[in-house]
Scaffold this active site. Structure first.
Site, PDB file in Angstrom:
ATOM      1  N   SER A 102      33.611  45.232  31.835  1.00  0.00           N
ATOM      2  CA  SER A 102      34.402  44.330  32.660  1.00  0.00           C
ATOM      3  C   SER A 102      33.520  43.423  33.525  1.00  0.00           C
ATOM      4  CB  SER A 102      35.370  45.147  33.520  1.00  0.00           C
ATOM      5  OG  SER A 102      36.290  44.327  34.183  1.00  0.00           O
ATOM      6  N   ASP A 243      36.971  37.234  34.202  1.00  0.00           N
ATOM      7  CA  ASP A 243      35.842  38.157  34.292  1.00  0.00           C
ATOM      8  C   ASP A 243      35.326  38.456  32.896  1.00  0.00           C
ATOM      9  OD1 ASP A 243      37.855  39.834  33.362  1.00  0.00           O
ATOM     10  OD2 ASP A 243      37.212  41.548  34.564  1.00  0.00           O
ATOM     11  N   ASP A 245      35.614  40.698  30.591  1.00  0.00           N
ATOM     12  CA  ASP A 245      36.489  41.052  29.473  1.00  0.00           C
ATOM     13  C   ASP A 245      37.834  40.350  29.554  1.00  0.00           C
ATOM     14  OD1 ASP A 245      37.458  42.557  31.606  1.00  0.00           O
ATOM     15  OD2 ASP A 245      38.031  44.250  30.339  1.00  0.00           O
ATOM     16  N   ASP A 247      40.407  40.379  31.497  1.00  0.00           N
ATOM     17  CA  ASP A 247      41.667  40.981  31.944  1.00  0.00           C
ATOM     18  C   ASP A 247      41.919  40.675  33.415  1.00  0.00           C
ATOM     19  OD1 ASP A 247      39.799  42.655  33.153  1.00  0.00           O
ATOM     20  OD2 ASP A 247      40.746  44.522  32.480  1.00  0.00           O
TER      21      ASP A 247
END
Length: 447
Positions: A102, A243, A245, A247
């Site tokens: 992440s 960010d 990833d 999400d």
């Protein structure tokens, strides 16, 4: 029961460190594969990743583990976490996997697992997988024709782009909007710019040149200064920072000022209320969301349901109590009409639709309430359990008493790093500062 490998959001740590190694990834593939192999069909798993160099290593180890227990693997390449969740459902896979840490630095990586319906695993299933990891996995090996194979799915990117575009209200296009998009040199660096451009926006992209090491490096939702500067340079209408990833999303207005997740949720809640699509009579957020959001929602006749920190807990409350909007102050926005996890691109599209419909600047649209003074500090510690120390416990109790019924105090251990988060909130900013600093000092004394 304490978990050995899984944290608050899958398995995460330093790649090739004490926890996250190719050996563990191999065992995760074998153990999770064993858990989710079902029926007499060819079982399949989809695997996506962000742009970290270590993703290649972990991807191959997971692939070996899954194929060893008889699962066919569909490799998606760089793909946002929410896209993996969606494709797990769309491709009727038995399991979905996202390789990402992440918003963490490139040295870290992680493994997130999704059920066939696209939702993250429960704590109980993660515990079952942990027990399998530490068992004799050789007994589960497939043989001969039952061994799985791996495929590279070249159409997955287009599937997700079309899916994201269809979440906009009917007949909405983004023509005339100047949008700066920061992809954090991460998982959305291909799909997000294409989606916005195809919807008609004029897109200025940064953070779209990953090299394996620059994910989240001075770009993305954790470093909004980059997108803010670009918005001012290009005189754009809005900045969108994802960010690593994708999400999570942070918005920047036309002046370069950051709009946090609380204001973002307030906009969506009011918009959906007016469109009569808001379900549950309010939204779900965490204990970290500002008291100002709660008061604003109350003025609309809406409620704020609070959960512990973590988008998985927000989603659990949304599902169990019938809400369709939830999220975190940090920018995880979950819109369960469309997604089973936070989706930065889909959430941003909802705001862009409001911007287009109201024809007002973001600085006006996203100023729904005045924040109550809030202070958040992160205190690192080397070992032990600082929150069980008597000195720290006493400082927390004193702080709660000082803030009284009109304030809030949240002290918690991070689920992904050795850090204690201390958040205080009240109408008196000076009092908040005093309380937080006293607790911070108590933790540092024993940490």
């Amino acid at each position: 029961m304490a978990r050995k490998y899984f944290g608050t959001d899958g398995i995460r740590g330093l790649a090739n460190g004490n926890k996250l190694t190719p050996e563990l990834a191999l065992k995760v593939g074998m153990a999770a594969g064993q858990k989710f192999v079902r029926g007499d069909h060819r079982n399949r798993v989809v695997i996506g990743k962000d742009t970290r160099r270590s993703g290649y290593m972990i991807e191959q180890a997971l692939t070996a583990g899954f194929t060893a227990v008889g699962m066919d693997v569909y490799l998606l390449g760089p793909m946002p976490t929410p896209a993996v969740a969606m494709l797990t459902r769309s491709l009727r896979a038995d399991l979905g996997v996202m390789i990402s840490a992440s918003h963490n630095p490139f040295e870290d990586n992680g493994i997130k697992l999704f059920r066939p319906d696209g939702y993250k695993l429960s704590d109980q299933i993660e515990l079952e997988i942990e027990r399998l990891i530490d068992s004799d996995l050789s007994k589960t090996l497939a043989h001969g024709r039952d061994i799985g194979r791996a495929h590279r799915d070249e159409e997955a990117r287009t599937r997700y782009i079309e899916y994201a575009k269809r979440t906009l209200p009917r007949n909405t296009d983004l023509a005339g909007l100047r949008v700066v998009l920061d992809c954090a040199n991460g998982a959305a660096y291909k799909v997000a710019p294409i989606a916005l451009w195809e919807l008609g926006a004029e897109v200025f992209t940064i953070g779209d040149k990953p090299d394996g090491f620059n994910i989240n490096d001075k770009v993305g939702s954790t470093a909004p200064e980059a997108v803010a500067a670009k918005v001012r340079e290009m005189r754009a209408d809005i900045g969108i920072a994802l960010d690593g990833d994708a999400d999570r999303v942070i918005i920047v207005d036309e002046k370069g000022n950051v709009v946090d997740g609380d204001q973002f949720m307030a906009v969506i809640a009011e918009s959906w209320l007016q469109r009569e699509v808001l379900v549950g009579g309010g939204i779900v957020a965490t204990v970290m969301s500002n008291l100002g959001l709660e008061r604003y929602l109350g003025s609309l006749g809406l409620t704020l349901e609070r959960t512990q920190v973590g988008d998985r807990y927000v989603l659990e409350a949304m599902r169990s109590k019938g809400f369709n909007v939830g999220g975190e102050q940090s920018g995880h926005i979950i819109l369960s009409d469309f997604t089973t996890t936070g989706d930065g691109l889909v959430a941003a599209l909802q705001l862009l639709s409001v911007l287009k419909a109201q024809d007002r600047p973001v600085s006006e649209i996203c100023a729904r309430f005045t924040k109550v003074p809030q202070l958040l500090r992160s205190v690192k510690f080397k070992s032990g359990k600082p929150l069980e120390d008597k000195q720290v416990m006493a400082a927390i109790a004193d702080g709660q008493a000082m803030l009284g019924a009109g304030g809030r105090l949240v002290v918690r251990a991070s689920g992904t790093e050795p850090v204690i988060r201390v958040m205080g909130e009240a109408d008196d900013a000076g009092l908040v500062s005093t309380v937080v600093e006293q607790i911070e000092a108590a933790i540092r004394d024993i940490a």
